[in-house]
Design a protein around this motif. Structure first.
Motif, PDB file in Angstrom:
ATOM      1  N   GLU A   1       0.840  -1.217   0.000  1.00 19.87           N
ATOM      2  CA  GLU A   1       0.000   0.000   0.000  1.00 19.87           C
ATOM      3  C   GLU A   1       0.869   1.259   0.000  1.00 19.87           C
ATOM      4  OE1 GLU A   1      -2.421  -1.090   3.308  1.00 19.87           O
ATOM      5  OE2 GLU A   1      -3.784  -2.265   2.041  1.00 19.87           O
ATOM      6  N   LEU A   2       1.992   1.200   0.733  1.00 19.59           N
ATOM      7  CA  LEU A   2       2.925   2.341   0.715  1.00 19.59           C
ATOM      8  C   LEU A   2       3.495   2.543  -0.693  1.00 19.59           C
ATOM      9  CD1 LEU A   2       5.044   1.828   3.967  1.00 19.59           C
ATOM     10  CD2 LEU A   2       3.480   3.727   3.497  1.00 19.59           C
ATOM     11  N   VAL A   3       3.782   1.436  -1.365  1.00 21.36           N
ATOM     12  CA  VAL A   3       4.345   1.532  -2.720  1.00 21.36           C
ATOM     13  C   VAL A   3       3.304   2.151  -3.663  1.00 21.36           C
ATOM     14  CG1 VAL A   3       5.225   0.216  -4.694  1.00 21.36           C
ATOM     15  CG2 VAL A   3       6.002  -0.332  -2.388  1.00 21.36           C
ATOM     16  N   ARG A   4       2.037   1.750  -3.526  1.00 20.65           N
ATOM     17  CA  ARG A   4       0.984   2.361  -4.347  1.00 20.65           C
ATOM     18  C   ARG A   4       0.960   3.876  -4.106  1.00 20.65           C
ATOM     19  NH1 ARG A   4      -3.258   4.611  -3.229  1.00 20.65           N
ATOM     20  NH2 ARG A   4      -3.473   3.785  -1.137  1.00 20.65           N
ATOM     21  N   GLU A   5       1.027   4.281  -2.836  1.00 18.84           N
ATOM     22  CA  GLU A   5       1.018   5.711  -2.505  1.00 18.84           C
ATOM     23  C   GLU A   5       2.266   6.405  -3.078  1.00 18.84           C
ATOM     24  OE1 GLU A   5       0.406   6.237   1.716  1.00 18.84           O
ATOM     25  OE2 GLU A   5       0.573   8.423   1.544  1.00 18.84           O
ATOM     26  N   GLY A   6       3.393   5.710  -2.986  1.00 23.74           N
ATOM     27  CA  GLY A   6       4.647   6.260  -3.495  1.00 23.74           C
ATOM     28  C   GLY A   6       4.625   6.476  -4.997  1.00 23.74           C
ATOM     29  N   VAL A   7       4.003   5.528  -5.721  1.00 20.16           N
ATOM     30  CA  VAL A   7       3.902   5.659  -7.189  1.00 20.16           C
ATOM     31  C   VAL A   7       2.955   6.799  -7.521  1.00 20.16           C
ATOM     32  CG1 VAL A   7       3.046   4.520  -9.292  1.00 20.16           C
ATOM     33  CG2 VAL A   7       4.457   3.243  -7.669  1.00 20.16           C
ATOM     34  N   GLU A   8       1.795   6.810  -6.879  1.00 15.63           N
ATOM     35  CA  GLU A   8       0.775   7.820  -7.229  1.00 15.63           C
ATOM     36  C   GLU A   8       1.235   9.239  -6.883  1.00 15.63           C
ATOM     37  OE1 GLU A   8      -3.250   5.066  -7.222  1.00 15.63           O
ATOM     38  OE2 GLU A   8      -2.895   6.328  -5.476  1.00 15.63           O
ATOM     39  N   ASN A   9       2.188   9.339  -5.951  1.00 19.42           N
ATOM     40  CA  ASN A   9       2.679  10.673  -5.558  1.00 19.42           C
ATOM     41  C   ASN A   9       4.134  10.899  -5.950  1.00 19.42           C
ATOM     42  OD1 ASN A   9       0.306  11.854  -3.983  1.00 19.42           O
ATOM     43  ND2 ASN A   9       0.517   9.809  -3.115  1.00 19.42           N
ATOM     44  N   ASP A  10       4.680   9.955  -6.717  1.00 23.57           N
ATOM     45  CA  ASP A  10       6.038  10.069  -7.255  1.00 23.57           C
ATOM     46  C   ASP A  10       7.102  10.329  -6.180  1.00 23.57           C
ATOM     47  OD1 ASP A  10       7.908  10.040  -9.286  1.00 23.57           O
ATOM     48  OD2 ASP A  10       7.699  12.191  -9.747  1.00 23.57           O
ATOM     49  N   TRP A  11       7.053   9.527  -5.113  1.00 21.64           N
ATOM     50  CA  TRP A  11       8.075   9.655  -4.058  1.00 21.64           C
ATOM     51  C   TRP A  11       9.411   9.104  -4.574  1.00 21.64           C
ATOM     52  CZ3 TRP A  11       5.190   6.962   0.642  1.00 21.64           C
ATOM     53  CH2 TRP A  11       4.115   7.755   1.029  1.00 21.64           C
ATOM     54  N   PRO A  12      10.512   9.833  -4.401  1.00 23.28           N
ATOM     55  CA  PRO A  12      11.815   9.267  -4.802  1.00 23.28           C
ATOM     56  C   PRO A  12      12.220   8.069  -3.931  1.00 23.28           C
ATOM     57  CG  PRO A  12      11.997  11.628  -4.237  1.00 23.28           C
ATOM     58  CD  PRO A  12      10.596  11.209  -3.926  1.00 23.28           C
ATOM     59  N   TYR A  13      11.995   8.196  -2.625  1.00 18.72           N
ATOM     60  CA  TYR A  13      12.355   7.109  -1.693  1.00 18.72           C
ATOM     61  C   TYR A  13      11.088   6.635  -0.993  1.00 18.72           C
ATOM     62  CZ  TYR A  13      16.927   9.201  -2.325  1.00 18.72           C
ATOM     63  OH  TYR A  13      18.062   9.716  -2.887  1.00 18.72           O
ATOM     64  N   ILE A  14      10.902   5.335  -0.945  1.00 20.97           N
ATOM     65  CA  ILE A  14       9.771   4.788  -0.186  1.00 20.97           C
ATOM     66  C   ILE A  14      10.360   3.994   0.980  1.00 20.97           C
ATOM     67  CG2 ILE A  14       7.672   3.386  -0.272  1.00 20.97           C
ATOM     68  CD1 ILE A  14       7.712   3.763  -3.364  1.00 20.97           C
ATOM     69  N   PHE A  15      10.138   4.495   2.186  1.00 16.23           N
ATOM     70  CA  PHE A  15      10.589   3.795   3.397  1.00 16.23           C
ATOM     71  C   PHE A  15       9.379   3.109   4.031  1.00 16.23           C
ATOM     72  CE2 PHE A  15      13.828   7.184   2.993  1.00 16.23           C
ATOM     73  CZ  PHE A  15      14.961   6.387   2.959  1.00 16.23           C
ATOM     74  N   THR A  16       9.656   2.130   4.877  1.00 13.16           N
ATOM     75  CA  THR A  16       8.549   1.398   5.502  1.00 13.16           C
ATOM     76  C   THR A  16       8.363   1.768   6.968  1.00 13.16           C
ATOM     77  OG1 THR A  16      10.074  -0.407   5.998  1.00 13.16           O
ATOM     78  CG2 THR A  16       8.800  -0.585   3.951  1.00 13.16           C
ATOM     79  N   ASP A  17       9.413   2.341   7.583  1.00 14.97           N
ATOM     80  CA  ASP A  17       9.361   2.652   9.015  1.00 14.97           C
ATOM     81  C   ASP A  17      10.583   3.501   9.356  1.00 14.97           C
ATOM     82  OD1 ASP A  17      10.543  -0.234   8.530  1.00 14.97           O
ATOM     83  OD2 ASP A  17      11.575   0.609  10.249  1.00 14.97           O
ATOM     84  N   LEU A  18      10.645   3.957  10.612  1.00 13.99           N
ATOM     85  CA  LEU A  18      11.697   4.916  10.985  1.00 13.99           C
ATOM     86  C   LEU A  18      12.881   4.272  11.717  1.00 13.99           C
ATOM     87  CD1 LEU A  18       9.368   7.795  12.286  1.00 13.99           C
ATOM     88  CD2 LEU A  18      10.406   7.554  10.029  1.00 13.99           C
ATOM     89  N   GLU A  19      12.833   2.936  11.863  1.00 17.94           N
ATOM     90  CA  GLU A  19      13.849   2.284  12.716  1.00 17.94           C
ATOM     91  C   GLU A  19      15.287   2.670  12.365  1.00 17.94           C
ATOM     92  OE1 GLU A  19      13.568  -2.018  13.029  1.00 17.94           O
ATOM     93  OE2 GLU A  19      15.498  -2.116  14.091  1.00 17.94           O
ATOM     94  N   PHE A  20      15.589   2.734  11.080  1.00 17.06           N
ATOM     95  CA  PHE A  20      16.990   2.927  10.694  1.00 17.06           C
ATOM     96  C   PHE A  20      17.348   4.369  10.349  1.00 17.06           C
ATOM     97  CE2 PHE A  20      16.090  -1.560  10.151  1.00 17.06           C
ATOM     98  CZ  PHE A  20      17.162  -2.119  10.835  1.00 17.06           C
ATOM     99  N   GLU A  21      16.414   5.294  10.557  1.00 18.24           N
ATOM    100  CA  GLU A  21      16.704   6.693  10.236  1.00 18.24           C
ATOM    101  C   GLU A  21      17.957   7.209  10.978  1.00 18.24           C
ATOM    102  OE1 GLU A  21      13.631   9.514  11.211  1.00 18.24           O
ATOM    103  OE2 GLU A  21      14.433  11.000   9.826  1.00 18.24           O
ATOM    104  N   PRO A  22      18.128   6.911  12.280  1.00 21.91           N
ATOM    105  CA  PRO A  22      19.340   7.396  12.967  1.00 21.91           C
ATOM    106  C   PRO A  22      20.630   6.832  12.373  1.00 21.91           C
ATOM    107  CG  PRO A  22      17.719   6.560  14.554  1.00 21.91           C
ATOM    108  CD  PRO A  22      17.219   6.199  13.197  1.00 21.91           C
TER     109      PRO A  22
END
Ligand SMILES: NC(=O)c1ccc[n+]([C@@H]2O[C@H](COP(=O)([O-])OP(=O)(O)OC[C@H]3O[C@@H](n4cnc5c(N)ncnc54)[C@H](O)[C@@H]3O)[C@@H](O)[C@H]2O)c1
Length: 284
Positions: A240-261
């Motif tokens: 579902e995130l990928v569908r949103e990413g395609v429809e809004n042309d996101w360059p990066y699609i992440f699934t969660d914030l665990e590895f942001e730091p």
């Protein structure tokens, strides 16, 4: 022209019989897209198609080892034969192959780079012109990993996923004027069969890909990953995130914030590299 909504579009998804690929295929089909599912595993592919067809989804399947270019070309031909136009390519098939320094084999490198990186390159080479030719625009999503931004436990896996990120970042600029959006998916831990990737080692690499260690620090590391994956994020949520990413042309699609730091720490280390030479005049 961007893909602003998936309804009525056709997508080709690799590694679609299991895990994230199946999650993406399901989310796309639920959004009204026609989906060609491609996978090396025939039985799992049939089972996935059977389930999806129960929901009246317009889906079809094609078997291919995506690391073999000729099979990917044949899969593309099967897709245009069935659906005519293709709008969206999802390069998702991947294997958790290769190990740390000291355990490398040529077969492990070739298998991992072949499925994770070369198949992505060829997917773009084969499907790019098919997307361009109808003039309705399109999108390419490639599944890298958070290991495409911070190096994890397997060198071959890291290299393959950094490659997918690099390719996606470069192509995003090149393909925008041609009406094709490009996104890279960088998942964290997702509940899939990735830890059992060895089930899909092609015969030509079988001898050279070592079995998973059952004891020692590497086995412990694999068990930790197995545990995290078994309790990971729902692949359909990722779809579902990928569908949103395609429809809004996101360059990066992440699934969660665990590895942001960890990504921030990498950027800080890179910045420190620049700081070492700040104020100096390069000699020419
Ligand atoms: N699960 C995670 O935590 C995670 C995290 C980051 C990235 N990823 C990436 O997600 C992608 C999907 O993996 P997954 O986690 O869903 O695992 P999975 O094993 O459940 O699914 C992978 C699919 O790819 C298929 N496949 C393998 N080799 C193939 C080949 N040569 N040709 C065609 N199909 C092939 C498999 O049969 C399987 O259906 C991979 O690129 C993986 O590296 C997964």
């Amino acid at each position: 022209m961007r893909v602003k909504e998936l309804a009525g579009k056709t997508a080709f998804v690799t590694g679609a019989a299991s895990g994230i690929g199946l999650g993406i295929a399901t989310a796309f089909a639920q959004a009204g897209a026609k989906v060609m599912l491609c996978d090396i595993e025939e039985e799992a592919l049939s089972a996935a198609l059977k389930q999806l067809k129960l929901t009246n989804a317009d889906v079809e399947g094609v078997k291919a080892d995506v690391s073999l270019k000729a099979e990917l070309v044949a899969a593309a031909e099967a897709t245009t034969a069935r659906y005519g136009k293709v709008h969206i390519l999802v390069n998702n098939a991947g294997v958790g192959g290769g190990g740390p320094y000291g355990t490398w084999t040529e077969a492990s490198w070739n298998w991992t780079l072949g499925v994770n990186l070369m198949a992505t390159i060829w997917g773009i080479e084969i499907f790019g012109p098919l997307i361009e030719q109808h003039g309705e625009g399109g999108h390419i999503v490639s599944t890298a990993s958070i290991a495409g931004l911070i190096s994890g436990a397997s060198n071959a896996y890291n290299v393959s996923k950094y490659g997918v990120v690099a390719l996606s970042e470069g192509l995003r600029l090149e393909l925008a004027p041609r009406g094709i959006g490009v996104s890279v998916l960088c998942p964290g831990f997702i509940r899939t069969q990735i830890v059992n990737s060895r089930r899909n080692v092609p015969k030509r690499f079988e001898e050279g890909v070592p079995a998973m260690p059952t004891s020692g620090p590497r086995a412990e590391q694999i068990n930790m990953i197995r545990e995290r994956v078994s309790q990971g994020i729902d692949p359909l949520y990722v779809g579902e995130l990928v569908r949103e990413g395609v429809e809004n042309d996101w360059p990066y699609i992440f699934t969660d914030l665990e590895f942001e730091p960890f990504v921030e720490a990498r950027f800080a280390a890179i910045k420190q590299g620049f700081d070492h030479i700040r104020g100096r005049s390069p000699k020419h």
